[in-house]
Design a protein around this motif. Structure first.
Motif, PDB file in Angstrom:
ATOM      1  N   TRP A  80      -5.971  -6.198   8.544  1.00  0.00           N
ATOM      2  CA  TRP A  80      -6.939  -5.166   8.174  1.00  0.00           C
ATOM      3  C   TRP A  80      -7.211  -4.192   9.310  1.00  0.00           C
ATOM      4  N   ARG A  81      -7.031  -4.661  10.532  1.00  0.00           N
ATOM      5  CA  ARG A  81      -7.343  -3.814  11.681  1.00  0.00           C
ATOM      6  C   ARG A  81      -6.123  -3.109  12.252  1.00  0.00           C
ATOM      7  N   ASP A  82      -4.987  -3.796  12.292  1.00  0.00           N
ATOM      8  CA  ASP A  82      -3.835  -3.281  13.022  1.00  0.00           C
ATOM      9  C   ASP A  82      -2.698  -2.771  12.141  1.00  0.00           C
ATOM     10  N   ILE A  83      -2.583  -3.272  10.911  1.00  0.00           N
ATOM     11  CA  ILE A  83      -1.418  -2.958  10.085  1.00  0.00           C
ATOM     12  C   ILE A  83      -1.777  -2.083   8.892  1.00  0.00           C
ATOM     13  N   LEU A  84      -2.819  -2.453   8.162  1.00  0.00           N
ATOM     14  CA  LEU A  84      -3.189  -1.700   6.967  1.00  0.00           C
ATOM     15  C   LEU A  84      -3.472  -0.229   7.258  1.00  0.00           C
ATOM     16  N   PRO A  85      -4.230   0.124   8.310  1.00  0.00           N
ATOM     17  CA  PRO A  85      -4.459   1.561   8.569  1.00  0.00           C
ATOM     18  C   PRO A  85      -3.155   2.336   8.757  1.00  0.00           C
ATOM     19  N   ALA A  86      -2.199   1.720   9.446  1.00  0.00           N
ATOM     20  CA  ALA A  86      -0.916   2.391   9.660  1.00  0.00           C
ATOM     21  C   ALA A  86      -0.193   2.617   8.341  1.00  0.00           C
ATOM     22  N   LEU A  87      -0.196   1.615   7.468  1.00  0.00           N
ATOM     23  CA  LEU A  87       0.505   1.732   6.191  1.00  0.00           C
ATOM     24  C   LEU A  87      -0.189   2.723   5.261  1.00  0.00           C
ATOM     25  N   LEU A  88      -1.515   2.808   5.325  1.00  0.00           N
ATOM     26  CA  LEU A  88      -2.232   3.784   4.504  1.00  0.00           C
ATOM     27  C   LEU A  88      -1.920   5.215   4.949  1.00  0.00           C
ATOM     28  N   VAL A  89      -1.899   5.443   6.260  1.00  0.00           N
ATOM     29  CA  VAL A  89      -1.560   6.777   6.764  1.00  0.00           C
ATOM     30  C   VAL A  89      -0.115   7.118   6.413  1.00  0.00           C
ATOM     31  N   LEU A  90       0.776   6.157   6.601  1.00  0.00           N
ATOM     32  CA  LEU A  90       2.179   6.374   6.242  1.00  0.00           C
ATOM     33  C   LEU A  90       2.324   6.652   4.746  1.00  0.00           C
ATOM     34  N   GLY A  91       1.639   5.865   3.929  1.00  0.00           N
ATOM     35  CA  GLY A  91       1.719   6.057   2.484  1.00  0.00           C
ATOM     36  C   GLY A  91       1.217   7.418   2.054  1.00  0.00           C
ATOM     37  N   MET A  92       0.125   7.882   2.648  1.00  0.00           N
ATOM     38  CA  MET A  92      -0.383   9.211   2.298  1.00  0.00           C
ATOM     39  C   MET A  92       0.597  10.294   2.723  1.00  0.00           C
ATOM     40  N   GLY A  93       1.236  10.099   3.858  1.00  0.00           N
ATOM     41  CA  GLY A  93       2.249  11.058   4.274  1.00  0.00           C
ATOM     42  C   GLY A  93       3.421  11.106   3.308  1.00  0.00           C
ATOM     43  N   MET A  94       3.844   9.933   2.823  1.00  0.00           N
ATOM     44  CA  MET A  94       4.928   9.887   1.848  1.00  0.00           C
ATOM     45  C   MET A  94       4.508  10.549   0.540  1.00  0.00           C
ATOM     46  N   VAL A  95       3.272  10.327   0.129  1.00  0.00           N
ATOM     47  CA  VAL A  95       2.750  10.979  -1.073  1.00  0.00           C
ATOM     48  C   VAL A  95       2.839  12.493  -0.929  1.00  0.00           C
ATOM     49  N   LEU A  99       1.948  13.165   9.045  1.00  0.00           N
ATOM     50  CA  LEU A  99       1.171  11.979   8.679  1.00  0.00           C
ATOM     51  C   LEU A  99       2.024  10.713   8.772  1.00  0.00           C
ATOM     52  N   CYS A 100       3.254  10.797   8.276  1.00  0.00           N
ATOM     53  CA  CYS A 100       4.155   9.644   8.374  1.00  0.00           C
ATOM     54  C   CYS A 100       4.402   9.266   9.834  1.00  0.00           C
ATOM     55  N   PRO A 153       0.797  -1.241   0.000  1.00  0.00           N
ATOM     56  CA  PRO A 153       0.000   0.000   0.000  1.00  0.00           C
ATOM     57  C   PRO A 153       0.827   1.287   0.000  1.00  0.00           C
ATOM     58  N   THR A 154       1.974   1.299   0.678  1.00  0.00           N
ATOM     59  CA  THR A 154       2.755   2.540   0.751  1.00  0.00           C
ATOM     60  C   THR A 154       3.304   2.930  -0.616  1.00  0.00           C
ATOM     61  N   THR A 155       3.986   1.994  -1.285  1.00  0.00           N
ATOM     62  CA  THR A 155       4.575   2.327  -2.584  1.00  0.00           C
ATOM     63  C   THR A 155       3.510   2.474  -3.664  1.00  0.00           C
TER      64      THR A 155
END
Length: 530
Positions: free
Chosen positions: A358-373, A340-341, A309-311
């Motif tokens: 879906w509950r513990d990891i994906l939300p973190a990676l989506l927030v991190l990915g948006m911050g990187m964007v 955001l990161c 999701p991040t990349t």
């Protein structure tokens, strides 16, 4: 030369071979991390060996990448690019055949030398060979396909590790090179910079690499050896060599790193933000793949897939982020993005034993990915806009090297700061505890970067090339002084990044700038020959 059109076979072959060559280095920056736990188990290695497996490559790449670009300008970009591809593939073969950790680490250092030769040359070949009217499209293809390669890297690495084995993470580079090299020799014309002359700053490159190497050694050795002479002496020697490096670069006639480029306060500020951002990224991606496998219990393939999701977000949205930065200025994106990161990394502390993706990891990676964007594309644009066009290539190289050096130091220092012992990655409980301590440290570094951006980055940085950046007054169109700012804004001289698609996990994308631009002015007002 008039330039090769993208519509003819020679133009398409050029894009193909540069994408293939640069993909080797891009993949390496993402696939190797996924293989680290299996490498450790197979070679009976402790955590410091895994740190050196990453850092040996980063050390030589960061220390020599500026020199690699200069070699291409002087001796021919195709020649140096092909040399880098061959060198990289042979070093990769040695990595895959390594019987022990020592050979693997040495081969990784050799890989970094190859990466320093091929990485600057791939985009420079497009810039210097493709016809001006087709260049934007060619670079779009190059960066788009390169972004896809970087995005699928963790997935590919996991598939190779769980399938034929971790050694194939390195072996895969050999067939890529076997295709790339003949195509380059047959279809890519040679180019060089006729203005490039003088001596290469080999001493500066060696001093820079030695500085990073000694400090990295001290940080990695500290958890096991404590404040012993084996740690203190290399640390002090590294700091001393760093001072000598600055003095040498200041006095050399043609330095690898002209310190005058830092006379632009905006350039210096953005590089400080870069250090914070990419230190956090380097530490996070090194530890996250270990945590997903050691603590959460994922296979290598599942861990690599989990990070997609991040990349993927960066690949899909970075071009829009760059456009947003142009409209609203870089100050807000460079402040909000790191925050955001930081939030994403704090959310990753939930990735413990029994974590649900879906509950513990994906939300973190989506927030991190948006911050990187939000942060990566405006950061790159601001670096280029803070210097005159003729120095854009140098500015991009310095920024890229700074980011890699930051990741190198983070991988060395973060386990020490988090209290992670040499055998920690063999225990889910021990590694999980230290991972939860490491993430707030990464988040704190990102918050520091956000504060620096808010206080030092100008909102109009993408609209000006100031007198402080070395732009000659009166060059280009009419210059307009802004009251109270002490800056000159020559309209039309701002350099914007060519690469629209970013997956800058290890470092921001390189940009050679406008290769047809006149060389920068020396302090005495004359045109430099470099």
């Amino acid at each position: 030369m008039a330039g090769v059109r993208l519509s003819v076979p020679a133009g398409r072959w050029l894009v193909f071979t540069t994408v293939l060559g640069s993909a080797m280095a891009l993949l390496d920056s993402t696939v190797v991390n996924v293989a680290l736990p299996r490498i450790g188990l197979d070679l009976g290695a402790d955590l410091p060996v895994l740190q050196w497996t990453v850092n040996a490559y980063m050390l030589t790449l960061a220390g020599l990448i500026l020199l690699g670009g200069a070699l291409g300008d002087r001796f021919g970009r195709r020649r140096v690019f092909v040399t880098g591809v061959v060198w990289f593939s042979l070093a990769s073969l040695v990595c895959g055949l390594a019987p022990n950790a020592g050979v693997l680490i040495a081969a990784r250092a050799l890989q970094g030398i190859g990466g320093a030769l091929l990485t600057p040359g791939s985009l420079a070949l497009i810039q210097s060979v493709i016809h001006h009217d087709d260049r934007a499209r060619a670079i779009g293809l190059w960066s788009g396909f390169g972004g896809i390669g970087a995005a699928i890297g963790p997935f590919l690495g996991g598939w190779l590790v769980d399938g034929p084995g971790w050694r194939w993470v390195f072996f895969i580079n050999v067939p890529l090179a076997a295709v790339c090299v003949p195509v380059a020799l047959r279809h890519v014309p040679e180019t060089s910079n006729p203005r490039a002359h003088g001596r290469f700053d080999v001493l500066g490159a060696l001093l820079g690499a030695a500085t990073l190497g000694l400090i990295t050694y001290a940080l990695i050795a500290a958890p096991r050896k404590g404040a012993s002479p084996a740690v203190v002496v290399p640390a002090v020697a590294g700091l001393a060599l760093g001072v000598i490096f600055v003095l040498v670069e200041r006095r050399r006639r043609e330095p690898m790193l002209p310190l005058s480029i830092f006379s632009s306060h905006q350039f210096s500020a953005v590089n400080a933000v870069t250090l914070c951002v990419y230190a956090a990224f380097g530490g996070f991606f090194f530890l996250a793949v270990l945590d997903l496998q050691v603590v959460v219990g994922y296979s290598a393939l599942a861990a690599g897939t989990a990070l997609l999701p991040t990349t993927t977000l960066m690949l899909l949205l970075s071009a829009r982020s760059g456009e947003l930065g142009k409209r609203i200025g870089p100050r807000i994106p460079l402040t909000v993005g790191p925050l955001l990161c930081a939030a994403g990394m704090l959310l990753m502390t939930r990735a413990g034993v029994g974590a649900v993706y879906w509950r513990d990891i994906l939300p973190a990676l989506l927030v991190l990915g948006m911050g990187m964007v939000v942060v990566v594309a405006p950061l790159t644009a601001t670096v280029l806009a803070s210097v005159e066009v003729a120095r854009a290539g140098l500015a991009s190289g310095v920024n890229n090297a700074a980011a890699r050096a930051a990741g190198l130091i983070a991988v060395a220092a973060l386990p020490l700061l988090a209290g992670m012992g040499p055998e920690a990655y063999r225990s889910a409980d021990a590694f999980g505890d230290t991972f939860r301590r490491a993430m707030p440290i990464c988040a704190g570094v990102l918050v520091l970067g956000a504060i620096l951006a808010w206080r030092t980055v100008r909102s109009d940085a993408l609209e000006q090339v100031g007198e402080e950046a070395g732009a000659p007054a009166g060059a280009g169109a009419a210059a307009r002084a802004e009251p109270g700012e002490g800056a000159v804004r020559p309209e039309g001289l701002v350099c914007h990044p060519e690469c629209a698609y970013h997956c800058g996990v290890a470092a921001p994308p390189l940009d050679p700038g406008d290769l047809s631009a006149p060389p920068p002015l020396d302090p005495d007002g004359r045109r430099s020959g470099t």
